[in-house]
Structure formats: C-alpha cells, structure tokens
Design an enzyme around this catalytic site. Structure first.
Site, PDB file in Angstrom:
ATOM      1  N   THR A 343      -0.389  -6.306   1.677  1.00  0.00           N
ATOM      2  CA  THR A 343       0.021  -7.457   2.454  1.00  0.00           C
ATOM      3  C   THR A 343       0.205  -6.996   3.888  1.00  0.00           C
ATOM      4  OG1 THR A 343       1.136  -8.250   0.555  1.00  0.00           O
ATOM      5  CG2 THR A 343       2.072  -9.011   2.651  1.00  0.00           C
ATOM      6  N   THR A 344       0.326  -7.748   4.853  1.00  0.00           N
ATOM      7  CA  THR A 344       0.823  -7.279   6.125  1.00  0.00           C
ATOM      8  C   THR A 344       2.078  -8.067   6.426  1.00  0.00           C
ATOM      9  OG1 THR A 344       0.269  -6.726   8.424  1.00  0.00           O
ATOM     10  CG2 THR A 344      -0.478  -8.866   7.616  1.00  0.00           C
ATOM     11  N   ALA A 421       4.037  -5.024   2.838  1.00  0.00           N
ATOM     12  CA  ALA A 421       2.831  -5.139   2.032  1.00  0.00           C
ATOM     13  C   ALA A 421       2.982  -4.220   0.834  1.00  0.00           C
ATOM     14  CB  ALA A 421       1.620  -4.738   2.868  1.00  0.00           C
TER      15      ALA A 421
END
Length: 520
Positions: A343-344, A421
C-alpha cells in the site's frame, strides 16, 4: 510551523510540503501528495487504486473516514463465467516467495479518483486543478528510480511489464534500474483531463469506456455500469482507548483498523513488557498478534458487514480473556514481571491541528495498463486476504481491507498520525510504531526505523536488526524465521507526530524509500 508530511517517496512528501508552505490545509497537502504518488510510486498506487482517508478536524475535534476502496464488479454480467487469473511469484528476499494473482479477472472497480474528489469537496481549500498540476508535470518529466524503488521494480517486474503498455513505461527489454527515469506521458494526459473535467469524468464518458473495454477484453468484469454507480462512503471511525490515548482508525467492513484496536486493547491489559527488542517485548507483540489472528476466526468476516462487531470484539470480557491467554505465553520469555492493565501511505498535520491519514493501493497491480491512459488497474480480486478463494460477492459491494489510516489522539488532539503499506503485515507495522512512540518514547523516525516482527501461524518473522540473543531465546516458543536486513515485506509506514517538546516530527519508511518534511 506550518505542518508536517510523511510519505512513501521524497517527491510525494515534497508535494505535500509545498502545499502546506502555500497555506493549504492538511487535506490539500494530502491530496496533492496522493496525486504525485501515482507517478513517484506507480507500482503501488494510481488512478486504478482504492483506499481510505481519515480526517481529523481541529475546529470541532471530529473524525471522519472516507471509504473509497475497490468494489466488486460485474453489474449486468450475472451468470457469466469468470475467467481464471494469472499467477506470478514475487521474491521479497532470498528464498522468500509470495504468489500474486493478476490479469483482467483480478481487477476490481477503482475508487481513488472519487475519494480524492470527495475529500476535496468536503475539506480542502485550494483549487482542484492546482493540486493535480504538480503530478501532471512530473508524469511527463519522469522520476529517476532511487535504490528502494529500483528494488521494487525488479521484484514486481513480471507484473509491471506483463503487457506492451507496461514495457513502454517500465523498460522494453529489461526492467529500468537505479537512476533510470520512469516517464508516464499517458498518465499526464489523464491527470490533465481530471484537472479540467473533475473527478466524475473518470467514471463516465471516454475514460470509463476505455477502462471497462480494456478490462473486459482481458477477461475481467468491470463494466461501465460499475464505474458509473461507484460512490464514496463516509463512515464513523473505529475507536479504542490505549493507556491515556485514543486510537482512531478505519472501521468495518474493513478489518485492519478494528484488529489494531483489538491488539492495542490486549496490549494495554498486558502492560509495558520489557525494553524494545527484548525477548519479552517481542513475545508480547507476537502474542497480541496471535490474539488478533484468533479474533478473525469467530464469525469475524461475516460480522464485518452486519454491524456491531467493534462493540462485541472490544468488550471488556472478550479483551480480558485474550489478556489472560497472552499473559501466560509471554511469561515464558519475561526476565522481569509483565505489568498488568504494515500500500502507500501519506500522513499530514497542519498548523491548526487538522490531520489527514491516507492509505491507497493497487495491490501489486494487475499488469493491465489501460492503453493511452497510463491507468494501471488494481488486482484486488486476486488478493487472497481480501477475496479468499475468489468468492467475491454481489456487484457493488466493497471488498474488505487491512489498510488502516490512523490517528492517535491525546486530549482530543493528534499525537500521532500513522499508516502503512504491506498487505496483511501493515497492521503489525502500525501496532509496533504506536508502541515504540507511546510506550518506549522513541521519536517518530526511530520508531519507524526500528526492526519489526510479524507472526503468521506459528512462524515468527524477525526482521534484520533484531538482537541475535533475543532471537535465540524466542526459538524456545516460536518457529523463528530470521531475515538478513530491513525489508519492504514488513511494511512501508509514514507518520507524523508531536514530540515531547511540542514540535512536529515526521518520517517515511526507508524500507520503501519514504521521506518526510516539516514545514517551518
């Protein structure tokens, strides 16, 4: 100070910092940073992603979660056979493989554009087009790969360059390496169109036809009806007390925020267990992770969509039973008594105390880039933790998620804004950062850089940097897996916090080339 921002790439953080310097608020900065992340962190996020934004408003100390995660596709396609997904192996470290499922059949309905549009309409001050412009320019100029990004591109190469559209961006004959520039002119054109026509243009008209056409041609089920029907959902966050603080995060039907809240409540009952990195401290974290995993098995998945699950799971008797089980196992590793009662991501706090915490992801990406648009569509239907066994559900329903953009409040004000993430590992990363800052007194950069652990089944993954003697002791009770160094497998976190002297501090995760900026 005008604020602080932390993100997964220096350019992402810089974009948010520039908006803060120009007088934008936390949400303005978060939106601008999110758009730049589509370019600077394109293997992880983009217009084909889904995600969540948690907003804390200083004026009334309210918290609201915008859910723009991906939805199940297939409107008007009932009864059609589902195409199989493609499988690829990704090697995070020597001999440590993870299987990903990609292709058109893995694509869910993306929500990121709608989410950023909803956040702008509700909370932002600066013009929409002004927040997009830096990302559009960067897409054409290109981004030179730093070492962490080059590593990410290398391990995800079977996905990024799965089709000709990917090869034109990420390397014709071989993956681009460190220092080489990723240019995305087609994405720049899409960003220009969004700036001029607004977020709704992504879900109707030419862009919607292009997205649906590309996905359907490659065996997927995203239709124009799916895109036209997509809506952002505003939710009340899940909340849990932890020592003298309050944890606020992403609620059901997503799972990550609730499981972190549960873990923090159990850890609260255990008390502070030893110094950071000691066998007893690691064992306490591992057993709390075990309890959170056990919680997923008691009607958890069905309860996510029925309502009332946070109240039941966080009830005192349920937490008390989990504390007693965990305490018995932790005692084996304690050199002193255990105390009683990933994820960011982009994290932003502005000068007024407003906070925005955004997590977004394309998964590992489907390998399908919509021609002439630069839109890499997510592979969320191929993520086993989100869609176990490929069961899916009714078109339009949200998939669950581990993403947990979070805020920790002290007396109603942001003490820590954090997210990560890392698929299923992200909740462990967030948990450990919170513990490192609040319990152990580490600075935000120290807390993010500290080596992490992750329990999955009986396997206790120990990141490089864990003391060897501590690891030896833990082998008496766990199937210990030792990693050689820091690794993005253990998450990619970004956090902004208030230090002991009342100043803002921020850090991005070096595991993924993260960065931060405090704006004076």
């Amino acid at each position: 100070m005008k604020g602080a921002v932390a993100a997964g790439h220096p350019l992402t953080a810089q974009a948010g910092a520039e908006i803060l310097a120009e007088g934008g608020n936390a949400v303005d900065a978060c939106i601008a940073a999110a758009f730049v992340s589509w370019v600077a962190e394109s293997p992880l996020t983009g217009p084909g992603a889904g995600g969540f934004m948690l907003v804390h408003r200083a004026s009334d100390r309210s918290d609201r979660l915008l859910d723009f995660f991906v939805a199940i596709p297939g409107r008007s396609l009932d009864g059609e056979d589902r195409e199989p997904m493609d499988e690829v192996n990704v090697e995070f470290d020597e001999g440590k493989l993870q299987v990903f499922r990609i292709g058109g059949a893995s694509c869910a309905v993306p929500g990121s554009v709608a989410g950023l549009g909803a956040a702008h309409a509700a909370y932002a001050r600066m013009p929409w087009a002004d927040l997009i412009a830096p990302a559009a320019a960067l897409a054409r100029e290109g981004v030179a790969l730093n070492p962490q990004q080059a590593f990410l591109h290398r391990i995800l190469d079977p996905i990024l360059r799965a089709r000709p559209e990917g090869e034109s961006v990420y390397g014709q004959d071989e993956p681009l390496g460190r220092g080489e520039r990723v240019r995305m002119p087609d994405l720049g054109g899409t960003l220009d169109a969004l700036a001029e026509q607004g977020p709704d243009s992504f879900y109707t008209g030419d862009l919607a036809r292009a997205i649906s056409g590309a996905v359907r041609e490659r065996g997927g089920r995203v239709t124009e009806s799916d895109l036209a029907a997509y809506r952002v959902i505003r939710r009340r966050p899940v909340r849990a007390s932890y020592r003298r603080w309050e944890f606020v995060s992403n609620p059901p039907p997503s799972a990550g925020g609730l499981l972190i809240a549960y873990a923090l409540r159990v850890l609260d009952g255990l008390g502070v267990s030893g110094r950071p990195g000691s066998p007893e401290a690691i064992a306490a974290l591992a057993e709390v992770m075990r309890e959170a995993q056990l919680a997923r098995g008691r009607g958890f998945e069905s309860g996510l969509s029925r309502g009332g699950l946070p109240r039941r799971l966080l009830a005192d008797d349920v937490i008390g039973a989990a504390v007693r089980r965990a305490r018995e196992r932790v005692r084996e590793f304690a050199s002193e008594p255990v105390g009683l009662p990933s994820t960011t991501h982009v994290s932003v706090v502005d000068a007024h105390g407003n906070a925005a915490s955004l997590s977004a992801s394309t998964g590992c990406g489907s390998g399908l880039i919509v021609p002439d648009t630069g839109i890499h569509v997510n592979n969320m239907l191929g993520e086993d933790d989100l869609n176990p066994g490929g069961r899916e559900g009714a078109p339009g329903n949200r998939l669950t998620s581990m993403m947990a953009p979070s805020v920790v409040l002290e007396s109603g004000r942001p003490r820590l804004v954090v997210g990560s993430a890392g698929s299923i590992r992200l909740r462990a990363a967030i948990l450990q950062i919170i513990v490192n800052v609040l319990d152990h007194g580490l600075t935000v950069p120290e807390a993010i850089d500290a080596p992490r652990v992750h329990l999955e089944g009986e396997a206790l993954q120990l990141e490089g940097g864990i003391d060897a003697d501590a690891a030896d002791r833990l082998e008496d009770g766990y199937d210990v897996v030792r990693w050689n160094a820091r690794n993005l497998y253990f998450g990619g976190a970004s956090a902004v916090g208030l230090s002991a002297d009342g100043k803002l501090e921020a850090a991005g995760d070096r595991r993924r080339g993260g960065a931060a900026a405090v704006v004076e």
